[in-house]
Design a protein around this motif. Sequence first.
Motif, mmCIF file in Angstrom:
data_model
loop_
_atom_site.group_PDB
_atom_site.id
_atom_site.type_symbol
_atom_site.label_atom_id
_atom_site.label_comp_id
_atom_site.label_asym_id
_atom_site.label_seq_id
_atom_site.Cartn_x
_atom_site.Cartn_y
_atom_site.Cartn_z
ATOM 1 N N HIS A 179 19.034 -4.929 37.886
ATOM 2 C CA HIS A 179 18.270 -5.415 39.026
ATOM 3 C C HIS A 179 18.598 -4.640 40.297
ATOM 4 N N GLN A 180 19.866 -4.333 40.491
ATOM 5 C CA GLN A 180 20.260 -3.548 41.658
ATOM 6 C C GLN A 180 19.640 -2.152 41.609
ATOM 7 N N SER A 181 19.579 -1.575 40.416
ATOM 8 C CA SER A 181 18.986 -0.242 40.255
ATOM 9 C C SER A 181 17.501 -0.268 40.578
ATOM 10 N N LEU A 182 16.836 -1.374 40.225
ATOM 11 C CA LEU A 182 15.416 -1.493 40.515
ATOM 12 C C LEU A 182 15.175 -1.516 42.021
ATOM 13 N N VAL A 183 16.023 -2.222 42.748
ATOM 14 C CA VAL A 183 15.921 -2.225 44.214
ATOM 15 C C VAL A 183 16.162 -0.817 44.753
ATOM 16 N N PHE A 184 17.134 -0.115 44.180
ATOM 17 C CA PHE A 184 17.475 1.233 44.630
ATOM 18 C C PHE A 184 16.303 2.195 44.487
ATOM 19 N N VAL A 185 15.587 2.152 43.345
ATOM 20 C CA VAL A 185 14.498 3.112 43.127
ATOM 21 C C VAL A 185 13.187 2.688 43.785
ATOM 22 N N ARG A 186 13.055 1.392 44.132
ATOM 23 C CA ARG A 186 11.791 0.924 44.700
ATOM 24 C C ARG A 186 11.828 0.766 46.213
ATOM 25 N N ALA A 187 13.022 0.592 46.777
ATOM 26 C CA ALA A 187 13.127 0.326 48.215
ATOM 27 C C ALA A 187 12.445 1.426 49.014
ATOM 28 N N ARG A 188 11.742 0.995 50.063
ATOM 29 C CA ARG A 188 11.006 1.957 50.877
ATOM 30 C C ARG A 188 11.035 1.577 52.345
ATOM 31 N N THR A 189 10.601 0.362 52.651
ATOM 32 C CA THR A 189 10.560 -0.089 54.036
ATOM 33 C C THR A 189 11.964 -0.136 54.624
ATOM 34 N N THR B 248 16.551 -3.031 50.497
ATOM 35 C CA THR B 248 15.974 -4.226 49.899
ATOM 36 C C THR B 248 14.513 -3.924 49.632
ATOM 37 N N VAL B 249 13.833 -4.809 48.906
ATOM 38 C CA VAL B 249 12.396 -4.666 48.674
ATOM 39 C C VAL B 249 11.736 -5.984 49.037
ATOM 40 N N PRO B 250 10.429 -5.989 49.344
ATOM 41 C CA PRO B 250 9.748 -7.238 49.693
ATOM 42 C C PRO B 250 9.930 -8.306 48.622
ATOM 43 N N ASP B 251 10.069 -9.545 49.040
ATOM 44 C CA ASP B 251 10.204 -10.706 48.160
ATOM 45 C C ASP B 251 11.492 -10.696 47.343
ATOM 46 N N ASP B 252 12.501 -9.986 47.794
ATOM 47 C CA ASP B 252 13.771 -9.938 47.075
ATOM 48 C C ASP B 252 14.900 -10.162 48.072
ATOM 49 N N THR B 253 15.803 -11.075 47.738
ATOM 50 C CA THR B 253 16.901 -11.389 48.657
ATOM 51 C C THR B 253 18.082 -10.439 48.490
ATOM 52 N N LEU B 254 18.096 -9.664 47.406
ATOM 53 C CA LEU B 254 19.202 -8.753 47.168
ATOM 54 C C LEU B 254 19.190 -7.613 48.183
ATOM 55 N N VAL B 255 20.326 -7.358 48.790
ATOM 56 C CA VAL B 255 20.486 -6.241 49.715
ATOM 57 C C VAL B 255 21.590 -5.336 49.181
ATOM 58 N N LEU B 256 21.276 -4.061 49.002
ATOM 59 C CA LEU B 256 22.285 -3.101 48.584
ATOM 60 C C LEU B 256 22.979 -2.539 49.811
ATOM 61 N N LYS B 257 24.287 -2.524 49.779
ATOM 62 C CA LYS B 257 25.041 -1.971 50.891
ATOM 63 C C LYS B 257 25.292 -0.483 50.655
ATOM 64 N N PRO B 258 25.409 0.299 51.708
ATOM 65 C CA PRO B 258 25.610 1.745 51.551
ATOM 66 C C PRO B 258 26.954 2.084 50.917
ATOM 67 N N GLY B 259 26.986 3.244 50.240
ATOM 68 C CA GLY B 259 28.219 3.710 49.623
ATOM 69 C C GLY B 259 28.051 3.970 48.141
ATOM 70 N N GLU B 260 29.043 4.614 47.543
ATOM 71 C CA GLU B 260 29.018 4.908 46.117
ATOM 72 C C GLU B 260 29.425 3.663 45.349
#
Length: 330
Positions: free
Chosen positions: A202-212, A184-196
Amino acid sequence: MARDVRMRRIVRYGSLALGLLIVATAGVAWMLYARITGNIRTDEAATQALDADRAARPRALRPGAQNILVMGSDKEGNYGSERADTTFLLHLSADRSRVAMVSVPRDLMVSIPSCREPGGGRSRAQYAQFNWAFQFGGSACSIRTFEDLTGVRVDHHLVVDFSGFERIVNAVGGVDVKVPQSMTVPDDTLVLKPGEQHLNGHQSLVFVRARTGVGDGSDLQRIERQKQFMRDLLERTRSGGMLAKTTRMYPVLNAVTQSLTADPGLDSLDEMYSLVDAARRIRRSSTSMVNVPAEDHPEYWGRLRLIGGPSKALFKALREDRPLAKVDGP
């Protein structure tokens, strides 16, 4: 006789209809081309700022080589300030036999020079993390900072906004990626679950920006994830055949160009195509993707510093337009 007259009329009217169809088709094609090209914003402010500081900029050592600095802008994010959270140099060799993508960590501590500010005046020179340069003086300040850091002359630049990134991914129909763990990223409620899985924009943006909370939380790890995503995105465009079909290519080009701000030498489809076409012709075995060599900074928690020897070798190779060794760091 009457039959011959009718035939001539049919041929004449048929030719007229075909001519009108050709003109109409050409007109529609021109309108689409003009619309797509018109989407690209020209970065006049950066041009003026760089021209004012031209005496302080390095000179190009290899005429014909092209260095394009690409910056991902968080302008439309939720953080209240505009920074270039993703920056990489695209280097095309003078003989167009090689291409290299060199990523610059956003958290790399560097000397940022005094830059012209958007509202007038100049920022003060300071030692800070690389992505702050964009906030201080826009793309021109990021370019000046990169040039001071590397000694590499930047010929062109592109700024891609993150909202545009979402449009691009959606235009190609999403991308298949392997998510290593919950993200996830700050200020975003979307959570990506592990797996292919198949990700939309929007999901891709979380994928490339997530850090914490992802892996070791480092910017270097995020850069590796971003590079992998770019490989997956390019593979998606190739395998889908969309670049060979006009009806599928237009939405992609429209999304891409809506997301771009470019210098005056790269603000049209013709100019961009010449570079993209040159890069497309280069063999994959002659393509390098490396990071600026960096390690944890001993004096600034969570920040990075250059690794002396490997970074000097990398910058020298870029300046002299020589093949890059694997210099990702320790």
